[in-house]
Structures are given as structure tokens and as C-alpha cells.
Design an enzyme around this catalytic site. Structure first.
Site, PDB file in Angstrom:
ATOM      1  N   ARG A  15       0.833  -1.197   0.000  1.00 20.84           N
ATOM      2  CA  ARG A  15       0.000   0.000   0.000  1.00 20.84           C
ATOM      3  C   ARG A  15       0.876   1.260   0.000  1.00 20.84           C
ATOM      4  NH1 ARG A  15      -3.639  -1.429   5.169  1.00 20.84           N
ATOM      5  NH2 ARG A  15      -1.646  -2.359   5.767  1.00 20.84           N
ATOM      6  N   LYS A  75       1.814   1.955   7.449  1.00 21.86           N
ATOM      7  CA  LYS A  75       2.154   1.145   8.621  1.00 21.86           C
ATOM      8  C   LYS A  75       3.149   1.885   9.514  1.00 21.86           C
ATOM      9  CE  LYS A  75       0.858  -2.344   9.544  1.00 21.86           C
ATOM     10  NZ  LYS A  75      -0.343  -2.631  10.366  1.00 21.86           N
ATOM     11  N   TYR A  94      -0.816   4.347  10.808  1.00 20.73           N
ATOM     12  CA  TYR A  94      -1.195   3.342  11.798  1.00 20.73           C
ATOM     13  C   TYR A  94       0.020   3.084  12.691  1.00 20.73           C
ATOM     14  CZ  TYR A  94      -5.399   2.072   9.123  1.00 20.73           C
ATOM     15  OH  TYR A  94      -6.611   2.081   8.483  1.00 20.73           O
ATOM     16  N   HIS A  96      -0.481   1.357  16.280  1.00 22.36           N
ATOM     17  CA  HIS A  96      -0.771   0.192  17.131  1.00 22.36           C
ATOM     18  C   HIS A  96       0.294   0.044  18.222  1.00 22.36           C
ATOM     19  CE1 HIS A  96      -4.046  -0.998  14.514  1.00 22.36           C
ATOM     20  NE2 HIS A  96      -3.244  -0.948  13.467  1.00 22.36           N
ATOM     21  N   GLU A 118      -5.557   4.701  13.934  1.00 25.95           N
ATOM     22  CA  GLU A 118      -6.493   3.778  14.595  1.00 25.95           C
ATOM     23  C   GLU A 118      -7.196   4.364  15.810  1.00 25.95           C
ATOM     24  OE1 GLU A 118      -2.486   2.875  16.519  1.00 25.95           O
ATOM     25  OE2 GLU A 118      -3.216   3.334  14.503  1.00 25.95           O
ATOM     26  N   ASP A 270      -2.442  -7.224  15.212  1.00 28.25           N
ATOM     27  CA  ASP A 270      -1.631  -5.998  15.277  1.00 28.25           C
ATOM     28  C   ASP A 270      -1.944  -5.168  16.513  1.00 28.25           C
ATOM     29  OD1 ASP A 270      -4.090  -5.144  14.435  1.00 28.25           O
ATOM     30  OD2 ASP A 270      -3.396  -4.215  12.569  1.00 28.25           O
TER      31      ASP A 270
END
Length: 371
Positions: A15, A75, A94, A96, A118, A270
Site C-alpha cells: 500500500r 504502517k 497506523y 498500534h 487507529e 496488530d
């Protein structure tokens, strides 16, 4: 503002955080965009398309981090990127954090501004930047689960929908949110017998109304989970607590109660995973077996369908990214409560309670950094 988009370097992450259309929007608002060469190729976007939209192509990831005031990614940064991140640099991606203590400490040390997709949250508690990827992951969970139920892949050798005279597979979905709903719809559409569990009675009532006849709703508790796993051929872990570790609904001892060749797909991996035996895997090596149970635990599932995922993600993230660029992160977060909730780490301080609780680290109230 100067925007930088590096190429994703996580295993098989194809991505990209910005499309050429997104570049054009930034340019229209008076911002400068730098894209690392080949950043979009995995999603079908060439360097030429970005240049035509107004971006400047840079040859290395180091050059992008060096020049950018705001880094837009998909990511979380991995270890090789930590040293590239500058103090006061805004990272919008993101993260996490609750699943990686190393990443948390690294971002504290770099004193970056970490705004996590998120945990951006609307007034109705929905998570607008998690929804599109949750939709993709929920649907993919059934595709992958069906594949790994095949005997050559280590599964029980069961076709999800069965055929005339042969019962379909039993699919158990833990969690009735976006991921669980999409997974249940896909599994039901393929003809499986589906059970979806959640702890919210209003949510179960809603699902009972909208799901087809081959989907049953059951209240989630340990007793019901233990009973359901004995019959399941495919189990989808779809539990999320925003910004915090997912609870373990399936523990190691429960594996012995499952049928050999049962497949587990933990979409929550994740965020620490809701299945105790699940640890993150990659698209390159997606599965492992414990006690004859197949575990599929890829942490970036939507990365396998990058064209769909990139468009779905950037449709959601771009309006927020434009606000951050137009106003600066401080003003944007003061004026937009949704963006404010996305702040996780600011100038070396943890400002999101779920992250501080996950690693027992000091918590700083957001008001102290947005004075």
C-alpha cells in the site's frame, strides 16, 4: 507544509499513503509533496503519475524523512526508520503502540508527534480511519480462512459452503464490529453456517436483524466460546479495543478442544491478538501450527490487496491530512476533537491512556501538550 511519503518497507506491504489525486489536493491547498521513488508502484501508481499531479520524486527514504515536516504512511515505522525520525516531526499513520513496546519507546525517544489512524475517533465512538481497513481485513479473513482449510494448506479439507448432500463448514466470528460483520457476511455469502459472538446485546440485536438466515448471534462469554470452538472449522478473531491490547478470548488450553485442522485467523494480531497463541506473521510466511491448529496471523492483511486498500484508506485519511497540513497539528487537534484523539505520543510524552496502560509508562494528559 512539506509533506513526505516514504515507500512502505514492512514485509510485503504494497500500500501507499497517498495517491496522485491526494497529491493534487495538497498542491491545491498550497503544500509541497515529496514522494519516494516507486512508493506507489505496488498499488498501481507510477512516479510519472505523481509528478504529473505535482509531487517531487526523491530517490531514498532518508531524503524523504530529512525534508518533510509531516510524514504520511500506512504502517508503523520499523527499526531501520527510527533513526530517520526528527524531533517535532509529525507522523500520521497506523501505529498500534499497544502491541509494540519497542516502537513505543523509540517514538518517545525520537520526540516525534505521533498521530495514529487507529485512534482517530468520532463523537459516536466510530473509528473512521480504521473502518476501511477493517472492512478489507474482515472480508479477507474469510478468503484466507477458506484457503487454509484446504488439506494441502494444513486445514481440515472442508469447503466452506459444502455441496448438495454435504453440510457446509461452521464459522465462528468473535466480535461483532466492522471486521466481524464483514467476515460474517462473506462467510454467509459462501454458504457456511456462521455464529457471531459479541458482548453487546444491542449489537447482537442489530446483527440478528441484518444478517441472513445462516448467521446465528450468541452472547460472548467464556462458557459459550468454549462450547462454540468444539464445533468450529474456521474461527475469526475480530475483537478491538481502540488503542489498547485486545483481550485473549481463546487461550492455549482451548486449542485441545478444537478439531485437528481447524483454522484460526486473528485479525486483531496488530493490537496484540485476541487468541493467546497468535503472534504476528507476514504474507511471506503467513501461518504456523500449534497442537494441530492452523494459525493465520498476518498483521497487515489488507497489504495483499493494495489497489483496493490504498484507495479505501486514502479516501478516509486525506481530509484529515489536509486539515493537519493547513492548520498545523496543534491548531488542527485543538479544533477537531476527532484528530485530538489520534494523538498518542507527543514530544516524548504518552498522551493516550491505552498506550500508557499497555506498557505501564507515565501518562500525560493531552491538555498539557495542547495548552
Amino acid at each position: 507544509m512539506i509533506i513526505g511519503v516514504p515507500k512502505e518497507i514492512k514485509n510485503n506491504e504494497n500500500r501507499v499513503a497517498l495517491t496522485p489525486a491526494g497529491v493534487a489536493e495538497f498542491k491545491k491547498n498550497g503544500h509541497t509533496v515529496y514522494i519516494q521513488t516507486l512508493a506507489g508502484v505496488g498499488s498501481g501508481f507510477t512516479d510519472e503519475a505523481y509528478e504529473k499531479a505535482g509531487a517531487t520524486i526523491l530517490p531514498t527514504i532518508e531524503a524523504v524523512y530529512e525534508i518533510a515536516e509531516m510524514i504520511v504512511k500506512v504502517k508503523e515505522p520499523i527499526a531501520s526508520e527510527y533513526k530517520l525520525i526528527k524531533e517535532n516531526q509529525l507522523l500520521f499513520t497506523y501505529f498500534h503502540f499497544a502491541s509494540s513496546e519497542e516502537l513505543t519507546h523509540a517514538m518517545i525517544e525520537r520526540k516525534a508527534i505521533c498521530l495514529a489512524y487507529e485512534t482517530v475517533e468520532k463523537a459516536d465512538r466510530s473509528l473512521p480511519l480504521l473502518v476501511p481497513m477493517s472492512e478489507v481485513a474482515g472480508r479477507m479473513a474469510i478468503q484466507e480462512g477458506a484457503k487454509y482449510l484446504e488439506k494441502p494448506m494444513g486445514g481440515r479439507g472442508i469447503l466452506l459452503g459444502g455441496v448438495a448432500g454435504v453440510k457446509p463448514a461452521n464459522v465462528l466470528v468473535l466480535g461483532g464490529g466492522i471486521v466481524g460483520t464483514q467476515a460474517a457476511k462473506m462467510a454467509a455469502g459462501l454458504g457456511a453456517n456462521v455464529t457471531i459472538m459479541d458482548i453487546s446485546l444491542p449489537r447482537l440485536r442489530y446483527l440478528e436483524d441484518v444478517m441472513p438466515a445462516n448467521v446465528d448471534t450468541v452472547m460472548s462469554n467464556e462458557y459459550n466460546v468454549r462450547e462454540a470452538i468444539k464445533l468450529a472449522d474456521l474461527i475469526i478473531g475480530a475483537v478491538l479495543i481502540p488503542g489498547a491490547k485486545a483481550p485473549h478470548l481463546i487461550t492455549r488450553d482451548m486449542l485441545k478442544e478444537m478439531k485437528p485442522g481447524t483454522v484460526l485467523v486473528d485479525v486483531a494480531v496488530d493490537q496484540g491478538g485476541c487468541i493467546e497463541t497468535c503472534t504476528p506473521t507476514t504474507h511471506e510466511n503467513p501461518t504456523f501450527v500449534i497442537d494441530e491448529i492452523v494459525h493465520y496471523c498476518v498483521a497487515n492483511m489488507p497489504g495483499a490487496v493494495p489497489y483496493t486498500s490504498t484507495l479505501a484508506l486514502t479516501n478516509a485519511t486525506l481530509p484529515y491530512a489536509i486539515q493537519l497540513a493547513n492548520k498545523g497539528w496543534e491548531k488542527a487537534c485543538k479544533e477537531n476533537e476527532e484528530l485530538k484523539k489520534g494523538l498518542n505520543v507527543v514530544n516524548g510524552k504518552i498522551v493516550y491512556k491505552g498506550v500508557s496502560e499497555a506498557w505501564k509508562l507515565p501518562y500525560c494528559h493531552i491538555s498539557e501538550v495542547l495548552a
